[in-house]
Design a protein around this motif. Structure first.
Motif, PDB file in Angstrom:
ATOM      1  N   TYR A 404       0.724  -1.100   0.035  1.00  0.00           N
ATOM      2  CA  TYR A 404       0.083  -0.066   0.192  1.00  0.00           C
ATOM      3  C   TYR A 404       0.780   1.144  -0.103  1.00  0.00           C
ATOM      4  CZ  TYR A 404      -3.138   3.636   1.623  1.00  0.00           C
ATOM      5  OH  TYR A 404      -3.857   4.891   1.693  1.00  0.00           O
ATOM      6  N   PHE A 405       1.899   1.074   0.664  1.00  0.00           N
ATOM      7  CA  PHE A 405       2.827   2.451   0.769  1.00  0.00           C
ATOM      8  C   PHE A 405       3.549   2.665  -0.344  1.00  0.00           C
ATOM      9  CE2 PHE A 405       7.154   3.969   1.643  1.00  0.00           C
ATOM     10  CZ  PHE A 405       6.962   5.328   2.175  1.00  0.00           C
ATOM     11  N   ALA A 406       3.863   1.535  -1.125  1.00  0.00           N
ATOM     12  CA  ALA A 406       4.611   1.423  -2.272  1.00  0.00           C
ATOM     13  C   ALA A 406       3.579   2.088  -3.555  1.00  0.00           C
ATOM     14  CB  ALA A 406       5.089   0.361  -2.698  1.00  0.00           C
ATOM     15  N   SER A 407       2.426   1.963  -3.262  1.00  0.00           N
ATOM     16  CA  SER A 407       1.217   2.196  -4.434  1.00  0.00           C
ATOM     17  C   SER A 407       0.941   3.781  -4.278  1.00  0.00           C
ATOM     18  CB  SER A 407       0.008   1.327  -4.169  1.00  0.00           C
ATOM     19  OG  SER A 407      -0.753   1.602  -3.203  1.00  0.00           O
ATOM     20  N   THR A 408       1.102   4.446  -3.116  1.00  0.00           N
ATOM     21  CA  THR A 408       0.714   5.557  -2.943  1.00  0.00           C
ATOM     22  C   THR A 408       1.755   6.349  -3.826  1.00  0.00           C
ATOM     23  OG1 THR A 408       2.585   5.920  -1.074  1.00  0.00           O
ATOM     24  CG2 THR A 408       0.043   5.548  -0.390  1.00  0.00           C
ATOM     25  N   THR A 409       1.336   7.701  -4.222  1.00  0.00           N
ATOM     26  CA  THR A 409       2.014   8.736  -5.136  1.00  0.00           C
ATOM     27  C   THR A 409       1.843  10.081  -4.697  1.00  0.00           C
ATOM     28  OG1 THR A 409      -0.042   8.746  -6.605  1.00  0.00           O
ATOM     29  CG2 THR A 409       1.547   7.019  -7.038  1.00  0.00           C
ATOM     30  N   LEU A 410       2.740  10.902  -5.214  1.00  0.00           N
ATOM     31  CA  LEU A 410       2.590  12.383  -5.082  1.00  0.00           C
ATOM     32  C   LEU A 410       2.219  13.017  -6.169  1.00  0.00           C
ATOM     33  CD1 LEU A 410       3.139  14.907  -3.183  1.00  0.00           C
ATOM     34  CD2 LEU A 410       5.517  14.592  -3.768  1.00  0.00           C
ATOM     35  N   ILE A 411       1.395  13.968  -6.364  1.00  0.00           N
ATOM     36  CA  ILE A 411       1.270  14.826  -7.483  1.00  0.00           C
ATOM     37  C   ILE A 411       2.077  16.067  -7.423  1.00  0.00           C
ATOM     38  CG2 ILE A 411      -0.723  16.080  -8.811  1.00  0.00           C
ATOM     39  CD1 ILE A 411      -2.695  14.125  -7.578  1.00  0.00           C
ATOM     40  N   THR A 412       3.005  16.177  -8.406  1.00  0.00           N
ATOM     41  CA  THR A 412       3.877  17.094  -8.692  1.00  0.00           C
ATOM     42  C   THR A 412       3.040  18.424  -9.333  1.00  0.00           C
ATOM     43  OG1 THR A 412       4.493  16.486 -10.897  1.00  0.00           O
ATOM     44  CG2 THR A 412       5.848  15.553  -9.152  1.00  0.00           C
ATOM     45  N   PRO A 413       3.712  19.503  -9.333  1.00  0.00           N
ATOM     46  CA  PRO A 413       3.097  20.980  -9.722  1.00  0.00           C
ATOM     47  C   PRO A 413       2.955  20.590 -11.278  1.00  0.00           C
ATOM     48  CG  PRO A 413       4.913  21.516  -8.371  1.00  0.00           C
ATOM     49  CD  PRO A 413       5.002  19.765  -8.533  1.00  0.00           C
ATOM     50  N   ASP A 414       3.592  19.923 -12.176  1.00  0.00           N
ATOM     51  CA  ASP A 414       3.203  19.677 -13.489  1.00  0.00           C
ATOM     52  C   ASP A 414       2.105  18.568 -13.728  1.00  0.00           C
ATOM     53  OD1 ASP A 414       4.679  17.677 -12.721  1.00  0.00           O
ATOM     54  OD2 ASP A 414       6.255  17.850 -14.168  1.00  0.00           O
ATOM     55  N   GLN A 415       1.446  18.213 -12.753  1.00  0.00           N
ATOM     56  CA  GLN A 415       0.442  17.340 -12.830  1.00  0.00           C
ATOM     57  C   GLN A 415       0.938  15.847 -12.930  1.00  0.00           C
ATOM     58  OE1 GLN A 415      -2.629  18.086 -11.692  1.00  0.00           O
ATOM     59  NE2 GLN A 415      -1.915  20.002 -11.369  1.00  0.00           N
ATOM     60  N   SER A 416       2.040  15.545 -12.812  1.00  0.00           N
ATOM     61  CA  SER A 416       2.567  13.967 -12.802  1.00  0.00           C
ATOM     62  C   SER A 416       2.627  13.359 -11.703  1.00  0.00           C
ATOM     63  CB  SER A 416       4.036  14.200 -13.692  1.00  0.00           C
ATOM     64  OG  SER A 416       4.960  15.002 -12.685  1.00  0.00           O
ATOM     65  N   THR A 417       2.833  12.085 -11.622  1.00  0.00           N
ATOM     66  CA  THR A 417       2.751  11.477 -10.288  1.00  0.00           C
ATOM     67  C   THR A 417       4.109  10.977 -10.011  1.00  0.00           C
ATOM     68  OG1 THR A 417       2.056   9.414 -11.508  1.00  0.00           O
ATOM     69  CG2 THR A 417       0.296  10.815 -10.606  1.00  0.00           C
ATOM     70  N   ARG A 418       4.361  10.867  -8.760  1.00  0.00           N
ATOM     71  CA  ARG A 418       5.778  10.328  -8.441  1.00  0.00           C
ATOM     72  C   ARG A 418       5.603   9.180  -7.231  1.00  0.00           C
ATOM     73  NH1 ARG A 418      10.205  14.860  -7.671  1.00  0.00           N
ATOM     74  NH2 ARG A 418      10.041  14.492  -9.737  1.00  0.00           N
ATOM     75  N   PRO A 419       6.154   8.162  -7.296  1.00  0.00           N
ATOM     76  CA  PRO A 419       5.599   7.312  -6.380  1.00  0.00           C
ATOM     77  C   PRO A 419       6.499   7.526  -4.946  1.00  0.00           C
ATOM     78  CG  PRO A 419       6.807   6.092  -8.282  1.00  0.00           C
ATOM     79  CD  PRO A 419       6.620   7.561  -8.533  1.00  0.00           C
ATOM     80  N   SER A 420       5.984   7.036  -3.893  1.00  0.00           N
ATOM     81  CA  SER A 420       6.361   7.483  -2.487  1.00  0.00           C
ATOM     82  C   SER A 420       7.821   6.882  -2.122  1.00  0.00           C
ATOM     83  CB  SER A 420       5.467   6.806  -1.372  1.00  0.00           C
ATOM     84  OG  SER A 420       5.530   5.395  -1.640  1.00  0.00           O
ATOM     85  N   LEU A 421       8.200   5.859  -2.824  1.00  0.00           N
ATOM     86  CA  LEU A 421       9.547   5.525  -2.626  1.00  0.00           C
ATOM     87  C   LEU A 421      10.548   6.398  -3.444  1.00  0.00           C
ATOM     88  CD1 LEU A 421       9.270   1.514  -3.279  1.00  0.00           C
ATOM     89  CD2 LEU A 421       9.756   2.768  -1.048  1.00  0.00           C
ATOM     90  N   LEU A 422      10.250   6.901  -4.459  1.00  0.00           N
ATOM     91  CA  LEU A 422      11.107   7.757  -5.155  1.00  0.00           C
ATOM     92  C   LEU A 422      11.205   9.035  -4.353  1.00  0.00           C
ATOM     93  CD1 LEU A 422      12.748   7.646  -7.654  1.00  0.00           C
ATOM     94  CD2 LEU A 422      10.707   8.872  -8.881  1.00  0.00           C
ATOM     95  N   VAL A 423       9.892   9.706  -3.815  1.00  0.00           N
ATOM     96  CA  VAL A 423       9.829  10.776  -3.163  1.00  0.00           C
ATOM     97  C   VAL A 423      10.964  10.469  -1.867  1.00  0.00           C
ATOM     98  CG1 VAL A 423       8.587  12.366  -1.520  1.00  0.00           C
ATOM     99  CG2 VAL A 423       7.738  11.474  -3.815  1.00  0.00           C
ATOM    100  N   LEU A 424      10.796   9.295  -1.169  1.00  0.00           N
ATOM    101  CA  LEU A 424      11.687   9.251  -0.143  1.00  0.00           C
ATOM    102  C   LEU A 424      13.178   9.184  -0.401  1.00  0.00           C
ATOM    103  CD1 LEU A 424       9.975   5.907   2.052  1.00  0.00           C
ATOM    104  CD2 LEU A 424      10.074   8.574   2.573  1.00  0.00           C
TER     105      LEU A 424
END
Length: 928
Positions: A404-424
């Motif tokens: 579930y944690f790996a499936s969460t994403t962050l929406i960047t200002p350019d409306q693209s998604t970034r996985p939570s692991l990548l953000v970490l």
């Protein structure tokens, strides 16, 4: 007024009886203690000044209040508490002791202990005195210094109190009373006792029937002050006692505390206290954790967390809008996160941790925390750091939560998604981020990889050749970028992260050999293993932290892949580096860090020897080690790793405990792997021999713990000595400021003594005369002071009454009427005495007349008797018997008459004295 008049009367006679002096002292004490309310308050607040006033009354000179002996003053008030029978006197004495409790803690706490305990046991219905005694005991236990742990005097006083049997039971009985002052001070006293002597007080509370339940009931009190004091007391009661913690939980304390949290504003410190008690009850207590889950309190915990983060429903929270949080609100959120962390901590039993992780996922708490990590809600760095750690322990070892944690994403200002692991990983590799935040992100990433082979595989696949765009950012690329970084911490994070991807998964070690890196745009690509090896050799004996990270990565990689060992050993510079630097003691870093590096090098060498499948190659490598280093040197370096400070620190918890960047050196799971295979590594080159490795790790760790404990004790002692030295320095500075003045004063005093010694004989008489005049003047001033007191008291009484002039006139008229009545009674008594005197005078005249008649008759009879005797003598005949009988009768009557005369004389004397006492003129003439 009467005492003043008596003073002048005695002075006129020249002597003063001792009885009057004693009476005068008692009258003054009663006058000040009972009548003069304003002055008694001044005595209680400034007792030394009043004691100096007492000395002035009896001839002593004025004294400095600072020179008053505190112990003697406390002893006097304690004696008043023990001997006075009037409740007002005892109350005022206890109040005085309360005012002195902070300045003379030891004296007030020890001298009056018997009186305090007696009052607590015998006068439980006297709420005023009971509250004063409880407040006094609480005051002597509390220090003005905020550091309660170093309050040695409080520890000693608490020990003395607890030695008195029945003290805790008396305090609990006082807590049961509903009176505000008694209950509040009793709770404060119990809190102070728990802070100083927690285990003893906890045992005493456990020994009381329903003792814990009675304390929990105070939380129901609708008076907020008492309720808040009770919560503070429960903070101390719930420390480090599993039995009391379970009793508190079974008394439904969790629900009561959450009810209090719901009624308080978000920035209330009461919420922090409630959450602190909850944290005490849950931390390392499996029974309470199970009870907490069974009562569905985790869902309520999620509701409270949501209100803390986004405000309560129907309310607009300014903190969310402005992006600024109050410090107390931040503290409340952190405590709430620590409660969640206590439920999912790796230190708990496996079943409890897994059940709590499942409940946190089902109650959407994990989703709430992921929103905190991946959204901007104005949370501070502290809240963000704690949230990341809670997420890490919530997903650690739980595949559902990890996915579930790996499936969460962050929406960047350019409306693209970034996985939570990548953000970490981006946060972990960013040098500008705070160090504690980077450590928490690193721990969260390791928790995602823990027992998650599928997750590890996906990360390794991002490094393998694929159809992904070349410039795409992936988790594997960020890890390799971190390994190649020139920042030591970032390189260490990257190496350990990749090491965890390979930990206990051998097929991924083989897959990682396929990874090719392009170090420079012009040069050819090289394998990841070659790049890591070259990175190690290029550092030489510098950068111990980076070398430790690279060596741990190589050790785990080589241990799981014989092909990786073949590739690594094929390059002579790799073995050259390992065999050269295993005995190098001139590198950078501390001695402990150099010893740890040598142990990691020895571990890598022996892993290469163990994983080499070709017998010839293995024999050649063993001979190389023996020729260049020596087997005993390698074993010694390997065994020395487990004795280093870095090894002991890393073996404590999976979460990195570093507070500074240079404290990150060894990893928890690498230490665990080292313990498992150390003995097999040593047996390769010492088949039959003693092994002194990590078999004794427990004793080594225990020795380090004892060393740390001793160092903490030494630090505490040094702090105490530094504080004492600072106080001494301040005192010496004050004395130095006064030294010059005191020296001049001594010179003047010496000159005065010299002049006085010359004139002592000539002035002795004059000094005695002056002393007599001074004493006389003191008595006159004392009489005037009595008059002033009487006038002040009269004016004070009149001032308290409306229409004071009319009341005063009425009182004077009443006194005049009483005096006139007494005067009339005196005149009536005088008239009665005058009538009695006239009556006695008449009776006296009658008696005189009767006496004169009897005397004349007696003379006649005597004359007749003498004539009869002479006739008998002449005739020579015997007298007539009748005449003899008559003579005898006359003689008896004469004797009776004499008795009457004697009695009459006595009465006359008595009447004359009575007349003289009544002021009547009396002459010495008997006839008159």
């Amino acid at each position: 007024m009467s005492s003043t008049c008596s003073t002048f009367s005695f002075r006129s006679h020249g002597t003063i009886p001792q009885e009057f002096l004693k009476y005068k002292k008692q009258q003054r004490y009663r006058y000040r203690a009972r009548k003069r309310a304003p002055l008694i308050q001044n005595l209680l607040i400034h007792p030394p000044t009043e004691m100096a006033l007492f000395r002035n009354f009896f001839g002593g000179g004025p004294a400095d209040p600072e020179e008053e002996n505190g112990a003697e003053l406390v002893e006097r008030f304690v004696e008043r508490v023990e001997t006075c029978s009037a409740p007002e006197d005892r109350r005022d004495a206890i109040r005085a002791l309360r005012s002195l409790a902070k300045k003379y803690r030891l004296a007030v706490g020890t001298m009056g202990m018997n009186s305090y305990v007696d009052i607590l046991e015998k006068e439980r219905m006297n709420h005023e005195i009971l509250a004063l005694v409880l407040d006094t005991l609480s005051a002597v236990l509390s220090s003005d210094d905020e550091n309660v742990e170093e309050d040695e005097l409080g520890e000693r006083l608490a020990e003395v109190m607890l030695k008195r049997a029945g003290l805790v039971s008396s305090v609990l009985a006082a807590i049961e009373q509903f009176d505000f002052g008694v209950r509040r001070t009793a709770v404060q006293l119990l809190t102070s006792l728990l802070r100083h002597r927690g285990p003893e007080v906890q045992a005493s509370v456990m020994g009381q029937p329903m003792g814990v339940s009675k304390l929990v009931d105070i939380v129901h009190d609708n008076r907020e002050i008492i309720r808040n004091e009770a919560i503070l007391m429960l903070c101390e009661l719930s420390r480090s006692n599993a039995q009391i913690q379970q009793l508190l939980a079974y008394d439904n304390l969790f629900v009561l505390l959450f009810d209090v949290v719901d009624t308080e504003p978000l920035d209330s410190i009461v919420i922090e206290d409630c959450l602190f008690v909850t944290l005490n009850l849950l931390r390392k207590n499996a029974m309470n954790q199970q009870l907490f889950r069974e009562n569905n309190l985790i869902a309520r915990l999620g509701t409270i967390l949501h209100s803390f983060l986004y405000g309560a429903e129907g309310e607009t929270d300014e903190a969310v809008d402005t992006g600024e949080w109050a410090k107390q609100r931040t503290a409340n959120v952190i405590f709430l996160l620590q409660i969640v962390r206590a439920l999912v901590s790796p230190d708990n039993a496996g079943t409890n941790t897994h059940a709590a992780q499942k409940a946190i996922y089902q109650t959407k708490i994990l989703a709430e925390l992921c929103r905190v990590l991946l959204s901007e809600i104005g949370a501070s760095v502290e809240i963000l750091t704690e949230s990341i750690i809670v997420v890490a322990e919530s997903i650690r070892g739980n595949y559902t939560n990890q996915e579930y944690f790996a499936s969460t994403t962050l929406i960047t200002p350019d409306q693209s998604t970034r996985p939570s692991l990548l953000v970490l990983l981006i946060s972990m590799t960013a040098e500008k981020q705070p160090f504690k935040l980077r450590c928490s992100v690193f721990y969260c990433f390791l928790s995602y990889l823990f027992d998650n082979e599928f997750g590890k595989t996906k990360i390794i696949e991002t490094l393998l050749p694929s159809s992904q765009p070349e410039n795409a950012v992936s988790t594997g690329a960020l890890i390799c970028q971190a390994i190649s970084s020139s920042e030591s911490v970032q390189c260490w994070f990257g190496c350990v992260s990749l090491m965890h991807c390979l930990y206990q998964v051998e097929h991924l070690c083989e897959q990682l050999l396929r990874v090719q890196l392009t170090v420079s745009s012009e040069g050819p690509s090289v394998s990841l293993l070659s790049h890591v090896s070259q990175l190690l050799t290029s550092m030489g004996n510098r950068r111990p932290q980076m070398r430790a990270g690279v060596l741990m990565l190589l050790g785990v990689w080589l241990n799981g892949s014989p092909q990786a060992v073949t590739s690594f050993v094929a390059k002579d510079e790799n073995l050259q580096y390992l065999t050269t630097h295993i005995a190098d003691e001139c590198g950078e870093g501390s001695e402990s860090e150099q010893q740890a590096i040598r142990g990691l090098i020895a571990f890598s060498l022996l892993v290469c020897l163990k994983s080499t499948e070709d017998k010839d190659a293995r024999s050649s490598l063993e001979a190389l080690i023996e020729r260049r280093v020596g087997k005993e040197a390698v074993i010694s370096a390997l065994e020395g790793l487990s004795r280093t400070e870095q090894f002991v620190r890393a073996a404590q918890k999976p979460q990195p405990l570093a507070k500074q960047t240079n404290e990150l050196f060894l990893d928890f799971h690498f230490v665990k792997l080292f313990k498992n295979i150390e003995s097999s590594l040593v047996k390769q080159i010492r088949p039959t021999g003693e092994f002194n490795g990590t078999a004794n790790n427990d004793s080594i760790i225990q020795s380090f713990k004892e060393l740390i404990k001793r160092q903490d004790e030494e630090i505490s002692v040094l702090k105490h000595e530094a504080k004492r030295a600072q106080t001494e320095i301040t005192r010496l500075q004050q004395e130095a400021d006064k030294s010059s003045l005191e020296k001049e004063l001594e010179d003047v005093r010496a000159k005065l003594e010299a002049s006085c010694s010359v004139q002592a004989h000539s002035e002795s008489v004059s000094l005695q005369l002056q002393e007599a005049q001074r004493v006389a003047q003191q008595w006159y001033s004392e009489a005037e002071r009595y008059k002033q007191w009487a006038a002040q008291w009269q004016s004070y009484q009149l001032a308290q009454i409306p229409n004071a002039a009319e009341v005063g006139v009425a009182q004077l008229q009443q006194q005049i009427a009483e005096l006139e009545q007494q005067l009339s009674f005196g005149y009536q008594a005088f008239e009665q005495q005058s009538q009695s005197i006239v009556q006695y005078t008449n009776q006296n005249a009658e008696l005189r007349e009767a006496v004169s008649k009897l005397e004349s008759a007696l003379a006649t009879k005597e004359r007749e008797i003498s004539e009869a005797k002479s006739s008998v003598a002449v005739n020579g005949h015997a007298s007539n018997p009748e005449d003899q009988e008559e003579v005898t009768k006359l003689r008896s009557e004469q004797e009776d008459l004499l008795v009457l005369l004697a009695e009459q004389h006595n009465k006359m004397t008595q009447y004359r004295r009575t007349l003289k006492s009544l002021g009547q003129p009396v002459t010495d003439d008997e006839d008159e």
